[in-house]
Motif scaffolding. Structure first.
Motif, PDB file in Angstrom:
ATOM      1  N   ILE A  22      11.064   0.227   6.256  1.00 25.91           N
ATOM      2  CA  ILE A  22      10.383   0.208   4.962  1.00 25.91           C
ATOM      3  C   ILE A  22      11.397  -0.013   3.843  1.00 25.91           C
ATOM      4  O   ILE A  22      11.141  -0.767   2.891  1.00 25.91           O
ATOM      5  N   ARG A  23      12.557   0.650   3.962  1.00 27.20           N
ATOM      6  CA  ARG A  23      13.581   0.481   2.929  1.00 27.20           C
ATOM      7  C   ARG A  23      14.001  -0.980   2.807  1.00 27.20           C
ATOM      8  O   ARG A  23      14.125  -1.505   1.702  1.00 27.20           O
ATOM      9  N   ARG A  24      14.223  -1.644   3.943  1.00 30.40           N
ATOM     10  CA  ARG A  24      14.634  -3.048   3.892  1.00 30.40           C
ATOM     11  C   ARG A  24      13.542  -3.925   3.294  1.00 30.40           C
ATOM     12  O   ARG A  24      13.825  -4.896   2.595  1.00 30.40           O
ATOM     13  N   MET A  25      12.271  -3.597   3.588  1.00 25.92           N
ATOM     14  CA  MET A  25      11.174  -4.362   3.012  1.00 25.92           C
ATOM     15  C   MET A  25      11.165  -4.248   1.493  1.00 25.92           C
ATOM     16  O   MET A  25      11.031  -5.235   0.772  1.00 25.92           O
TER      17      MET A  25
ATOM     18  N   SER B 229       0.859  -1.177   0.000  1.00 27.72           N
ATOM     19  CA  SER B 229       0.000   0.000   0.000  1.00 27.72           C
ATOM     20  C   SER B 229       0.899   1.232   0.000  1.00 27.72           C
ATOM     21  O   SER B 229       2.057   1.166  -0.407  1.00 27.72           O
ATOM     22  N   LEU B 230       0.385   2.348   0.494  1.00 29.73           N
ATOM     23  CA  LEU B 230       1.072   3.630   0.332  1.00 29.73           C
ATOM     24  C   LEU B 230       2.069   3.896   1.462  1.00 29.73           C
ATOM     25  O   LEU B 230       1.995   4.915   2.152  1.00 29.73           O
ATOM     26  N   TYR B 231       3.034   3.006   1.620  1.00 28.09           N
ATOM     27  CA  TYR B 231       3.983   3.124   2.735  1.00 28.09           C
ATOM     28  C   TYR B 231       4.758   4.443   2.690  1.00 28.09           C
ATOM     29  O   TYR B 231       4.907   5.128   3.690  1.00 28.09           O
ATOM     30  N   ALA B 232       5.288   4.786   1.543  1.00 30.56           N
ATOM     31  CA  ALA B 232       6.095   6.003   1.446  1.00 30.56           C
ATOM     32  C   ALA B 232       5.226   7.252   1.578  1.00 30.56           C
ATOM     33  O   ALA B 232       5.569   8.190   2.307  1.00 30.56           O
ATOM     34  N   LEU B 233       4.101   7.275   0.891  1.00 35.16           N
ATOM     35  CA  LEU B 233       3.252   8.469   0.902  1.00 35.16           C
ATOM     36  C   LEU B 233       2.700   8.759   2.289  1.00 35.16           C
ATOM     37  O   LEU B 233       2.645   9.925   2.708  1.00 35.16           O
ATOM     38  N   GLU B 234       2.288   7.728   3.026  1.00 40.43           N
ATOM     39  CA  GLU B 234       1.712   7.959   4.350  1.00 40.43           C
ATOM     40  C   GLU B 234       2.725   8.611   5.289  1.00 40.43           C
ATOM     41  O   GLU B 234       2.361   9.458   6.106  1.00 40.43           O
TER      42      GLU B 234
ATOM     43  N   LEU C 140       4.324  -4.881   8.214  1.00 40.79           N
ATOM     44  CA  LEU C 140       5.443  -5.347   7.395  1.00 40.79           C
ATOM     45  C   LEU C 140       6.327  -6.257   8.232  1.00 40.79           C
ATOM     46  O   LEU C 140       6.198  -6.358   9.441  1.00 40.79           O
ATOM     47  N   ARG C 141       7.234  -6.939   7.553  1.00 40.20           N
ATOM     48  CA  ARG C 141       8.255  -7.732   8.228  1.00 40.20           C
ATOM     49  C   ARG C 141       9.587  -7.435   7.548  1.00 40.20           C
ATOM     50  O   ARG C 141       9.631  -6.946   6.415  1.00 40.20           O
ATOM     51  N   ASP C 142      10.648  -7.742   8.256  1.00 34.58           N
ATOM     52  CA  ASP C 142      11.986  -7.535   7.721  1.00 34.58           C
ATOM     53  C   ASP C 142      12.384  -8.782   6.940  1.00 34.58           C
ATOM     54  O   ASP C 142      12.705  -9.817   7.519  1.00 34.58           O
ATOM     55  N   SER C 143      12.337  -8.710   5.610  1.00 33.50           N
ATOM     56  CA  SER C 143      12.588  -9.876   4.767  1.00 33.50           C
ATOM     57  C   SER C 143      14.032 -10.353   4.848  1.00 33.50           C
ATOM     58  O   SER C 143      14.350 -11.458   4.409  1.00 33.50           O
TER      59      SER C 143
END
Length: 405
Positions: free
Chosen positions: A158-161, A117-122, A360-363
């Motif tokens: 978020i970046r790592r995801m 979804s809008l992770y960056a925008l939020e 989210l989770r850390d992949s």
């Protein structure tokens, strides 16, 4: 809701205040193809924690091996992509805000989807509101949208995801004609925060097991897809990617496309949780004599569609009778929820809200549990959420849930 902050906001609200917020965001990501609401949702810490806990419990129950085995039956054979991971990288759980029996505001699940979804925008929306609100009387706080942790820590999560351990140049946000999507501001925000480019799926180049993109006369390897492809849009528009979904490719996904089908409305009848309204597949209703006595208490939803397409809110036996045998397994009957007017406008009118708990989770650390990150919010004054039901109305549209850090 956090009433003292709502009172202070309404006292300070003006068209100019909203314009300042709007200008901040447009400076960051450009024009918006969808309506922004005039207000954030001021979420109390208590409600924040209850919604986050419910979302964690729901996705935890879906992760049980026996449940996953059932849910994987939803994956169409022609879309069954190899390399499905043990858990999705992200999932969205949408809660209608309702008034519980005790008068307390509660969340009732209306949808879930293991899809970005809008992770960056939020995160930028929350920054914009913090910029506008913090100088105002009664709102002199450091406002955040993150359930836990500080801004820098969560941006890194978020970046790592999205990027995992690849160079950002080798990661792409893939959609169909991304520049024309209503979610395009999030694509700009993703580039701004994580240096990840957007690309139309039709412009990917396949050579053997590898994918590439062209940029500035160079052919750049694509190692990871931030997958924003909506299957029903591709089907309606007749869009075919330059690869077969079933073939082995040297790529990873965020999230893997199989999760689009597996953790979706298809999962709702498998859930037994106080926050999940009673839901059944239409195909599990053998004949008209087994229908709920009061169909007006139910809504009919197609399993795999976005933005409310195909939803029937006034269900009758005749509506169900028109579904073919093949169609019946692709629809659910879900008990209706009564959205509460949780936001009070300065003129006294009430506004309904739906909260998307974005997890989210850390992949990079294996199949760790999904954890709540932030709350996307949509507001409505119409019969349903969505543009068609809120035409010519103010204080409706997209926004974000915030609270004092």
């Amino acid at each position: 809701m956090d009433r003292p902050y709502r009172t202070a906001f309404n006292a300070a609200f003006s068209d100019e205040l909203f314009a300042r917020y709007h200008r901040w965001l447009e400076t960051a990501v450009g024009p918006f193809p969808f309506r922004l609401a005039e207000t954030p949702l001021f979420v109390s810490h208590d409600l924040r924690d209850r919604l986050a806990r419910a979302a964690e419990e729901i996705v935890g129950s879906l992760a049980r091996p026996e449940t996953l085995a059932q849910l994987k039956k939803a994956i169409p054979a022609k879309y069954d992509a190899p390399g499905m991971d043990a858990l999705p990288d992200c999932v969205q759980v949408d809660f209608a805000l309702v008034e519980g029996e005790s008068g307390r505001i509660e969340g009732k699940v209306v949808e879930l989807q293991a899809f970005p979804s809008l992770y960056a925008l939020e995160t930028l929306e929350a920054e914009a509101w913090n910029h506008v609100l913090s100088p105002l009387p009664g709102l002199e706080r450091d406002w955040t949208c993150f359930v836990q942790g500080d801004w820098r820590e969560n941006i890194e999560r978020i970046r790592r995801m999205i990027v995992a351990d690849y160079p950002p140049e080798e990661v792409v946000l893939v959609d169909h004609e991304p520049e024309k999507q209503k979610t395009s501001p999030d694509f700009v925000a993703t580039k701004r925060l994580f240096d990840v480019n957007s690309i139309c799926v039709t412009k990917l180049i396949k050579e053997g097991r590898r994918l590439y993109r062209e940029s500035g006369g160079r052919k750049i390897p694509v190692r990871r897809l931030y997958n924003r492809l909506v299957f029903d849009e591709l089907a309606v528009k007749g869009v075919e990617p330059p690869f077969d979904w079933r073939e082995e490719l040297d790529i990873t996904w965020c999230s893997h496309p199989n999760w689009y089908w597996t953790w979706s409305k298809y999962a709702l009848p498998f859930l037994d949780h106080p926050a999940v309204p009673h839901t059944r597949f239409v195909s599990d209703v053998p004949d008209a004599t087994k229908l709920p006595h009061d169909l007006s208490r139910y809504v009919l939803k197609p399993l795999f569609s976005f933005a409310g397409a195909g939803v029937v809110i006034d269900v009758t036996p005749e509506v169900l009778a028109r579904l073919s045998e093949a169609e019946r397994s692709n629809f659910i009957l879900q008990e209706k929820v009564d959205y509460a007017p949780v936001i009070r406008m300065p003129d006294g009118n009430g506004v309904k809200a739906e909260v998307r708990v974005m997890l989210l989770r850390d992949s990079l650390e294996g199949p760790r549990p999904l954890t709540p990150l932030l709350f996307l919010v949509r507001t409505s004054r119409g019969k349903m959420l969505g543009v068609d039901f809120n035409k010519n109305l103010t204080w409706v549209g997209g926004t974000v849930g915030i609270w004092p850090r």
